[in-house]
Design an enzyme around this catalytic site. Sequence first.
Site, mmCIF file in Angstrom:
data_model
loop_
_atom_site.group_PDB
_atom_site.id
_atom_site.type_symbol
_atom_site.label_atom_id
_atom_site.label_comp_id
_atom_site.label_asym_id
_atom_site.label_seq_id
_atom_site.Cartn_x
_atom_site.Cartn_y
_atom_site.Cartn_z
ATOM 1 N N LEU A 138 -108.148 -19.644 -71.262
ATOM 2 C CA LEU A 138 -107.151 -20.664 -70.968
ATOM 3 C C LEU A 138 -107.785 -21.963 -70.499
ATOM 4 C CD1 LEU A 138 -104.733 -18.322 -69.004
ATOM 5 C CD2 LEU A 138 -104.278 -19.266 -71.280
ATOM 6 N N GLY A 139 -108.820 -21.851 -69.671
ATOM 7 C CA GLY A 139 -109.484 -23.047 -69.158
ATOM 8 C C GLY A 139 -110.163 -23.840 -70.256
ATOM 9 N N SER B 240 -99.408 -15.694 -62.399
ATOM 10 C CA SER B 240 -99.118 -14.629 -63.365
ATOM 11 C C SER B 240 -97.735 -14.047 -63.067
ATOM 12 C CB SER B 240 -100.176 -13.525 -63.237
ATOM 13 O OG SER B 240 -99.751 -12.319 -63.853
ATOM 14 N N TYR C 222 -104.748 -7.727 -57.426
ATOM 15 C CA TYR C 222 -104.572 -8.859 -58.334
ATOM 16 C C TYR C 222 -103.191 -9.465 -58.120
ATOM 17 C CZ TYR C 222 -104.142 -11.566 -62.647
ATOM 18 O OH TYR C 222 -103.952 -12.587 -63.551
#
Length: 310
Positions: free
Chosen positions: A33-34, A154, A179
């Site tokens: 994504l980055g 997320s 997470y």
Amino acid sequence: MTTALAVPARWTADDIPDQTGRTVIVTGASSGLGYVTARELARHGAHVILTARNADRGRAALDRLRGELTAPALELRTLDLADLDSVHAFAGALDTPVDVLVNNAGIMMPPRTLTKQGFESQFGTNHLGHFALTGLLLGRLRAGSDPRVVTVTSTLHKSGAIHYDDLDGERSYSPRGFYAQSKYANVLFGLELNRRLRTSAVPVRSVLAHPGYSATNLQSSGPTGLLKAILKVTNRLVAQDVETGALNQLYAAASPHARGGQFIGPDGRNEAKGHPTLVQPAESATDPETARRLWDLSEQLTGVRYDFTT
């Protein structure tokens, strides 16, 4: 939450306005994504500072971007968000205004490990590292033009909670649970940052985004054993491509319609796939008292205190 100005239907990277003259920092830009975020903002004229924890992977990404783009304004700097010393060094070396900070880097569901400063690695990297980085760069952002902070979270934040009595998982650790804790912290942080910016009349936008279920190397670089095998299969059969997943944070970073306090995610079923739209966080993540508690703890753990004075 701010809900004004709906997202235009089927928004894509082609809708990004001219970014010439803008300086953008994208954490974790060496892949996934980055990488796509850095590429598309540079394609539209931004001066993009890519950060990478691993210098070799960062240089490989930089070379690849230079091969894909015509005369891009790109710069690579090393940043390890799991090390607060590295965060301070990175922020201290910047000497120009920053228009956009994309808090994108992260790790996902590894076995229990600790950061250099002794924090559980997902909470330390995904939340505390970005909390410290944003605070240290707030002065640079305030000097920018239409400045904004984009924090990437997320959908798993909806099952998260802050384990105040076992923050580092010493007594009981679950890769997925911790997470979710880190992604829940991202949402609490992004919304509380927006509240504090608005209260102080500081003209910086804090916007949240999530990529839905997108196929990135997070699913292969963190998990181990059976979980890694399962995610490998679902990446192939279920996940959307990273190009589409990155649209949400690109919209938050570049669209003139994006507003502080908004949460941008996919418009498909269960927010798993699709084009950017306005989505809602878990109700508990909108509670100011919960956010204040995490904020105070984050300042204590990182030693970084935000200056909102005008």
